[in-house]
Write an enzyme that holds these catalytic residues in place. Structure first.
Site, short mmCIF file in Angstrom:
data_model
loop_
_atom_site.label_atom_id
_atom_site.label_comp_id
_atom_site.label_asym_id
_atom_site.label_seq_id
_atom_site.Cartn_x
_atom_site.Cartn_y
_atom_site.Cartn_z
N LYS A 123 19.89 25.63 -29.19
CA LYS A 123 19.24 24.36 -29.53
C LYS A 123 19.06 24.27 -31.05
O LYS A 123 18.29 25.04 -31.63
CB LYS A 123 17.86 24.24 -28.86
CG LYS A 123 17.33 22.80 -28.94
CD LYS A 123 15.86 22.70 -28.63
CE LYS A 123 14.99 22.94 -29.85
NZ LYS A 123 15.17 21.98 -30.94
N GLY A 158 12.89 30.37 -37.40
CA GLY A 158 12.03 29.22 -37.66
C GLY A 158 10.70 29.64 -38.23
O GLY A 158 10.58 30.68 -38.88
N GLU A 186 3.78 30.27 -47.47
CA GLU A 186 5.16 29.88 -47.77
C GLU A 186 5.18 28.43 -48.28
O GLU A 186 4.60 27.54 -47.67
CB GLU A 186 6.00 30.01 -46.50
CG GLU A 186 7.48 29.81 -46.74
CD GLU A 186 8.29 29.91 -45.45
OE1 GLU A 186 7.89 29.31 -44.46
OE2 GLU A 186 9.33 30.60 -45.46
N GLU A 240 13.12 35.49 -36.41
CA GLU A 240 13.35 35.48 -37.86
C GLU A 240 12.48 34.37 -38.43
O GLU A 240 12.85 33.19 -38.35
CB GLU A 240 14.82 35.19 -38.15
CG GLU A 240 15.75 36.35 -37.93
CD GLU A 240 15.51 37.48 -38.89
OE1 GLU A 240 14.85 37.27 -39.93
OE2 GLU A 240 15.95 38.58 -38.59
N LEU A 241 11.34 34.72 -38.99
CA LEU A 241 10.37 33.68 -39.36
C LEU A 241 10.30 33.50 -40.89
O LEU A 241 11.25 33.79 -41.58
CB LEU A 241 9.03 34.02 -38.73
CG LEU A 241 9.12 34.28 -37.21
CD1 LEU A 241 7.76 34.65 -36.63
CD2 LEU A 241 9.72 33.11 -36.46
N CYS A 270 14.45 31.01 -46.41
CA CYS A 270 13.42 31.99 -46.04
C CYS A 270 13.36 33.16 -47.02
O CYS A 270 12.34 33.80 -47.14
CB CYS A 270 13.68 32.51 -44.63
SG CYS A 270 15.33 33.22 -44.44
#
Ligand code: NAD
Length: 505
Positions: free
Chosen positions: A173, A226, A383, A248-249, A282
């Site tokens: 998605k 995300g 962030e 994976e943030l 990121c």
């Protein structure tokens, strides 16, 4: 003209049962396309299609799977120009960056296809005579891949390619605001001969389609890139299913510049690492820690180089920074910046919204550089994900290390120095998943892109990234003709032959 009105599920092109969603250009705000909005039932159907297709796909040899993947890589390269333009149109990064992204999207398929002859197991001697123990690596089954908006083509490949070579089926998605590259790539997957249901591209909202995918009992692995809040929601949903999850943030990369650094290299690297993709990466340079002995010199050059950046139409080769991806993201970055200034941060370069938009209707933000910040300010801890950078003066390497490590994020960290001892200290003491010394990203295919703390458990790329897509199966192969029960030397029921019995050679 590509048809974006259908998504690819179970080998069929389907409209969305929940209607359509319009995708808008970040550059001028105009409509680009209408895409399907899937329903939760369609998400469940996609999982069913993947479950149905996966055993047949796993029956092919890895080399056969790899051949299809090489065809995908070739097709992505053939379509590199229109795909790069599509990335720019839906996401807003510059065309030169988009070309790099699409090159990477092809390279993921080539790289993982090359694992066809390298997925290997292990053989251990048994405790019993006449038996071997094999540990095989087998596909996990059905993978759910969920990706953000900042690399809408490359992240498709990053999830789909390892899933395919491992023998899995995947339901992917894309982000609801940037689904076009994934839908375009679905056409290439079909053309390359990917069997129906092995790869499924489904479009729709995170809190409906994404939530339905991750809560479905028919899945075996979730791999998501995300934000931290979404990562937490997914982990909670997946806990219900007891399946593994790889997240994976976000990141808050420190960029440390010591007094002995090559300043030309450090300045150019710091500028690129902060402002590429309009700061929406990121692993971006999110906070700079500069030694006081070179602070003035470094900052003068950094600000001059930043001022020289050309903010404008991302389709032009001469542009360095395109628009923010959306108005929501622009507002968020502006809010964080204003709060920092209200707390005492001093604008060394005041960016903000331009008086005259480079292109009318886009989400424009000029680069901002903030001095006089302290380590406890939100701008140094949260962030930013935009073209704004705070900078702190440090008086020692130890101070820089301490501030760098004091973060709830732990993805990437950068160090510029030529001092061998400091380099080795950083390797040992910087508590981040990736450390770049005298260079910046992007990360390499053969590395392991992984974060500590809130940057998420799990990782992508390389042999360790692939490992997540494989599970282990232990085989006890008895060829002795007897039951091994009672033949183990340690279980007290058998005796080891004193000097070469019938089982020794
Ligand atoms: P996001 O978390 O808002 O969305 C990511 C994806 O999750 C989207 O496809 C969204 O639809 C989906 N989603 C949302 N809610 C969901 C739910 N409840 N269940 C399942 N899926 C759901 O993130 P974003 O704003 O698209 O991306 C920006 C973030 O991504 C930043 O924090 C950035 O650092 C991070 N990021 C990390 C990496 C990395 O490799 N570590 C790479 C790129 C981006």
């Amino acid at each position: 003209m590509t048809d974006f009105s259908k998504m690819w599920v179970g080998g069929k092109w389907l409209a969305g049962d929940a209607g359509i969603r319009t995708v808008f250009s970040p550059t001028d705000g105009t409509k680009i396309a209408d895409v399907p909005e899937a329903s939760a039932d369609q998400a469940a159907a996609a999982i069913d299609a993947a479950r149905h297709a996966q055993p047949g796909w796993a029956t092919l040899s890895p080399l056969q799977r790899g051949q299809i993947m090489h065809r995908i890589a070739a097709l992505i390269r053939d379509h590199a120009a229109p795909l790069a333009e599509l990335v720019v149109r839906e996401q807003g990064k510059t065309i030169s960056e988009a070309r790099g992204e699409v090159g990477g999207a092809a390279e993921f398929f080539t790289y993982f296809a090359e694992f066809a002859r390298r997925i290997q197991g292990e053989i251990f001697p048994s405790d019993a005579p006449g038996e071997q123990i094999w540990i095989q690596r087998v596909p996990v089954g059905v993978v759910v891949g969920i990706i953000p908006w900042n690399y809408p083509a490359a992240l498709v490949s990053r999830k789909v390619a390892p899933a395919m070579i491992a023998g899995n089926a995947i339901v992917l998605k894309p982000h609801e605001e940037t689904p076009l590259s994934a839908l375009y790539m679905a056409r290439l997957f079909e053309e390359a001969g990917v069997p129906a249901g092995v790869v499924n591209i489904i479009t729709g909202a995170g809190n409906t389609v994404g939530a339905a995918l991750t809560a479905n009992p028919g899945i075996d692995l979730v791999t998501m890139t995300g934000s931290v809040p979404t990562g937490k929601a997914i982990m909670a949903a997946v806990a219900h299913n007891l399946v593994p999850v790889s997240l994976e943030l976000g990141g808050k990369a420190p960029l440390i510049v010591m007094e002995d650094a090559n300043l030309d290299l450090a300045v150019a690297s710091a500028v690129t690492s902060r402002f590429m993709n309009c700061g929406q990466v990121c692993i971006c340079n999110e906070r700079m820690l500069v030694h006081e002995a070179v602070y003035d010199d470094f900052m003068a050059r950094f600000i001059a180089a930043t001022k020289a950046l050309n903010v404008g139409d991302p389709m032009l080769d001469s542009t360095d920074i395109g628009p923010k991806v959306s108005g929501v993201e622009l507002d968020k970055v502006e809010r964080i910046t204003k709060a920092a200034i209200a707390q005492g941060a001093k604008p060394l370069l005041r960016g903000g919204r331009p008086d005259k938009a480079p292109v009318e209707g886009g989400h424009w933000l000029l680069p901002t550089v903030l001095g006089d910040v302290t380590a406890d300010m939100a701008i140094m801890r949260d962030e930013i994900f935009g073209p704004v950078v705070p900078v702190m003066r440090v008086s020692s390497f130890e101070e820089a290390l301490e501030i760098a490590n004091d973060s709830r994020y732990g993805l990437s960290a950068y160090l510029f120095t030529n001092d061998f001892t400091r380099i080795m200290r950083a390797v040992q003491d910087v508590r981040f998943g990736e450390i770049y010394i005298n260079r910046i990203g992007p990360e390499s295919l053969q590395g392991y892109h992984t974060g500590y703390r809130n940057s998420g458990p799990g990782g992508d790329d390389g042999i360790h990234g692939l490992d997540a897509y494989l599970r282990k199966k232990t085989v006890y192969a008895n060829y002795s003709g007897k039951s091994p029960v009672g033949l183990m030397p340690w279980d007290g029921r058998c005796s080891v032959p004193a000097s070469g019995g019938s089982n020794s050679r």
